[in-house]
Design a protein around this motif. Structure first.
Motif, short mmCIF file in Angstrom:
data_model
loop_
_atom_site.label_atom_id
_atom_site.label_comp_id
_atom_site.label_asym_id
_atom_site.label_seq_id
_atom_site.Cartn_x
_atom_site.Cartn_y
_atom_site.Cartn_z
N TYR A 24 0.85 -1.20 0.00
CA TYR A 24 0.00 0.00 0.00
C TYR A 24 0.88 1.25 0.00
N LEU A 90 -12.20 -1.18 4.93
CA LEU A 90 -12.40 0.07 4.17
C LEU A 90 -11.16 0.43 3.36
N ALA A 91 -9.98 0.23 3.93
CA ALA A 91 -8.74 0.47 3.18
C ALA A 91 -8.65 -0.48 2.00
N CYS A 94 -10.84 0.75 -0.76
CA CYS A 94 -10.23 1.88 -1.48
C CYS A 94 -9.18 1.40 -2.47
N VAL A 98 -9.16 1.33 -6.74
CA VAL A 98 -8.06 1.90 -7.53
C VAL A 98 -7.45 0.84 -8.44
N LEU A 119 -7.90 8.22 -3.32
CA LEU A 119 -8.32 6.96 -2.72
C LEU A 119 -7.17 6.23 -2.04
N THR A 120 -5.97 6.31 -2.60
CA THR A 120 -4.84 5.66 -1.94
C THR A 120 -4.44 6.41 -0.67
N ILE A 122 -6.60 8.00 1.28
CA ILE A 122 -7.62 7.59 2.25
C ILE A 122 -7.34 6.17 2.74
N GLY A 123 -7.05 5.26 1.80
CA GLY A 123 -6.74 3.88 2.17
C GLY A 123 -5.52 3.78 3.05
#
Length: 154
Positions: A24, A90-91, A94, A98, A119-120, A122-123
């Motif tokens: 991530y 949730l991560a 996200c 993507v 989105l990344t 947030i994740g």
């Protein structure tokens, strides 16, 4: 010790979580790098890291969920574990969104990122919160800690 999924007495979930965290992180860094220099190499590295992050997150989630199921309902670790799981799911959502939206742009000369960076971010933020909660499970609630072998004991 609440961990039920173990190898040689060691909980599996904590062994696996480093992989999605690393992937991530690489995803976010590579998308930001691509955004700043427009070199498609970084876009492709981000896509590969993203897919690897999603796959390893699913792999790490399985023993984590099993461990959570066996935490007694009347202890604080159950609620902390639930919030840890929600943040991680949730991560994962996200990063999966993507991965799905960006994977199809692999062969484009200059792919447009769209929502990939927001989105990344947030994740990644959710992953940090989940990590804090995961460490709380270990440090405060002793989930995955072998209480029979304390420091100083042989």
């Amino acid at each position: 010790m609440y961990s039920k999924v173990k190898i040689a007495g060691h909980p599996v979930h904590p062994m696996l979580v480093a992989f999605p965290v690393a992937f991530y992180t690489a995803t976010l860094v590579c998308y930001i790098t691509y955004s700043s220099n427009q070199d498609p190499f970084w876009f492709r590295v981000a896509v590969v890291a993203n897919i690897a992050g999603v796959a390893t997150a699913v792999l790490a989630a399985l023993p984590g969920f099993i461990d959570w199921l066996f935490i007694p309902k009347d202890v604080g670790a159950k609620k902390t574990g639930l919030f840890h799981m929600i943040c991680n799911v949730l991560a994962l959502i996200c990063f999966a969104i993507v991965a799905f939206t960006e994977c199809g742009k692999w062969d484009e000369v200059k792919p447009v990122l769209g929502l990939a960076i927001p989105l990344t971010v947030i994740g990644f933020g959710l992953t940090l919160v989940a990590g804090f909660l995961g460490w709380t499970l270990v440090q405060k609630h002793h989930v995955g800690v072998d209480m029979e072998h304390q420091p100083g004991k042989v």
